[in-house]
Design a protein around this motif. Sequence first.
Motif, PDB file in Angstrom:
ATOM      1  N   UNK A  92      32.508 -30.959  19.767  1.00  0.00           N
ATOM      2  CA  UNK A  92      33.319 -31.515  18.674  1.00  0.00           C
ATOM      3  C   UNK A  92      32.904 -30.891  17.344  1.00  0.00           C
ATOM      4  N   UNK A  93      31.610 -30.738  17.142  1.00  0.00           N
ATOM      5  CA  UNK A  93      31.130 -30.148  15.892  1.00  0.00           C
ATOM      6  C   UNK A  93      31.531 -28.684  15.772  1.00  0.00           C
ATOM      7  N   UNK A  94      31.700 -27.993  16.892  1.00  0.00           N
ATOM      8  CA  UNK A  94      32.211 -26.622  16.841  1.00  0.00           C
ATOM      9  C   UNK A  94      33.645 -26.606  16.319  1.00  0.00           C
TER      10      UNK A  94
ATOM     11  N   UNK B  22      22.181 -28.767  12.648  1.00  0.00           N
ATOM     12  CA  UNK B  22      21.036 -28.654  13.567  1.00  0.00           C
ATOM     13  C   UNK B  22      21.485 -28.836  15.013  1.00  0.00           C
ATOM     14  N   UNK B  23      22.413 -29.760  15.244  1.00  0.00           N
ATOM     15  CA  UNK B  23      22.946 -29.946  16.601  1.00  0.00           C
ATOM     16  C   UNK B  23      23.664 -28.679  17.064  1.00  0.00           C
ATOM     17  N   UNK B  24      24.439 -28.079  16.178  1.00  0.00           N
ATOM     18  CA  UNK B  24      25.161 -26.853  16.528  1.00  0.00           C
ATOM     19  C   UNK B  24      24.223 -25.699  16.846  1.00  0.00           C
ATOM     20  N   UNK B  25      23.098 -25.676  16.183  1.00  0.00           N
ATOM     21  CA  UNK B  25      22.172 -24.549  16.337  1.00  0.00           C
ATOM     22  C   UNK B  25      21.385 -24.610  17.637  1.00  0.00           C
TER      23      UNK B  25
ATOM     24  N   UNK C 293      30.585 -30.220   7.290  1.00  0.00           N
ATOM     25  CA  UNK C 293      29.368 -30.322   8.113  1.00  0.00           C
ATOM     26  C   UNK C 293      28.183 -30.764   7.271  1.00  0.00           C
ATOM     27  N   UNK C 294      27.397 -31.690   7.819  1.00  0.00           N
ATOM     28  CA  UNK C 294      26.178 -32.146   7.149  1.00  0.00           C
ATOM     29  C   UNK C 294      24.981 -31.490   7.844  1.00  0.00           C
ATOM     30  N   UNK C 295      23.798 -31.489   7.210  1.00  0.00           N
ATOM     31  CA  UNK C 295      22.637 -30.788   7.790  1.00  0.00           C
ATOM     32  C   UNK C 295      22.306 -31.200   9.220  1.00  0.00           C
ATOM     33  N   UNK C 296      22.399 -32.503   9.540  1.00  0.00           N
ATOM     34  CA  UNK C 296      22.066 -32.935  10.905  1.00  0.00           C
ATOM     35  C   UNK C 296      23.039 -32.344  11.915  1.00  0.00           C
TER      36      UNK C 296
END
Length: 337
Positions: free
Chosen positions: A161-163, A179-182, A173-176
């Motif tokens: 979903x974040x992708x 981090x999930x995407x990375x 996008x927020x920093x957290x």
Amino acid sequence: MEFVPETVLKRDIFSETIVGHLAEDPACKVVLRKLDGVPWYARPIAWFLARKEVRGLRAVAGIEGVPELLRVDRVGLLRSWSEGTPLQLAKPDSAAWYHDAKRLLREMRARGVAHNDIAKPQNWLMTPEGRAAVIDFQLASVHPRKGRWFRLLAREDLRHLLKQKRAFAPGLLVPSERRVLAKKSLPSRIWMATGKRAYNFVTRRLMNWSDGEGTEDRIARDGPELRKIAERPEMSDVVLCTYALPARGVGVYAFYETYMAQSELRALVPEARADLVQAVAEFPRDGVEIREDILHLIAANRLDELAVLMAGAPDLQPVVARIVAGRQNLTDRVLRR
């Protein structure tokens, strides 16, 4: 509960997806995943996927934004219609849609369900009310115990979903979330390195089928030559779309912005590259950006959905009406018996 077919939305080797209505209630729009016409060699996999979809839909019953399973028989699966625009066309850029999409994933997770196929933007919808909806539960899995494996799969659903958020609204996008995407999960990294290669070889090379509804293969293969034609001085632009073929798979529909006659354009574009072509005097635009969502609906002959979309864009209606009048795809309403 008799199903009356109207329009084929998609065909592949594992099923045929048809939208229609109930005979006793013409206003009740429904979708049939038709399986009785699947080739014998694909039937075991097709029904394996169908059983996963049945189990997944039963587990998420009642959640807002998911289809309702209505019937299962030897013909296939009948479910409610999910009103909305696929994400690659809607391109949501508001925080509200992504907040609602997270809500949907939380409620699915509470039922122990991982969707496992929401990396595809076409499986996400934006409803007319701006809410999130998700479809196509063929790869969904149900985990009553909610163990470690399920938690990994649920995290992958969130990451996918974040992708989508990164693709359509990166500024939200927020920093957290970054981090999930990375950080891909270990099962995801193993799948990408091993299983996905074998899966792509079997489905795309041996079975001539794409899990991107044909879009990735046809557009990638034929697109460069079709776009090169649009460089001619008598043309301004081109938009390439896909649509369901009457027999199986997808065709390419090429809209060219040009004042050439339709017959001249058809003679210029190889049929091996574009199944259908249409000469369009003027593309619908928001400012300078082409409204590709409108052209995709015309290519698929989904005029009922187009009417809903156009209600919010009255200034574009004269331009769109001229394109609709000259549309070339009428074959998606030819149903296999």
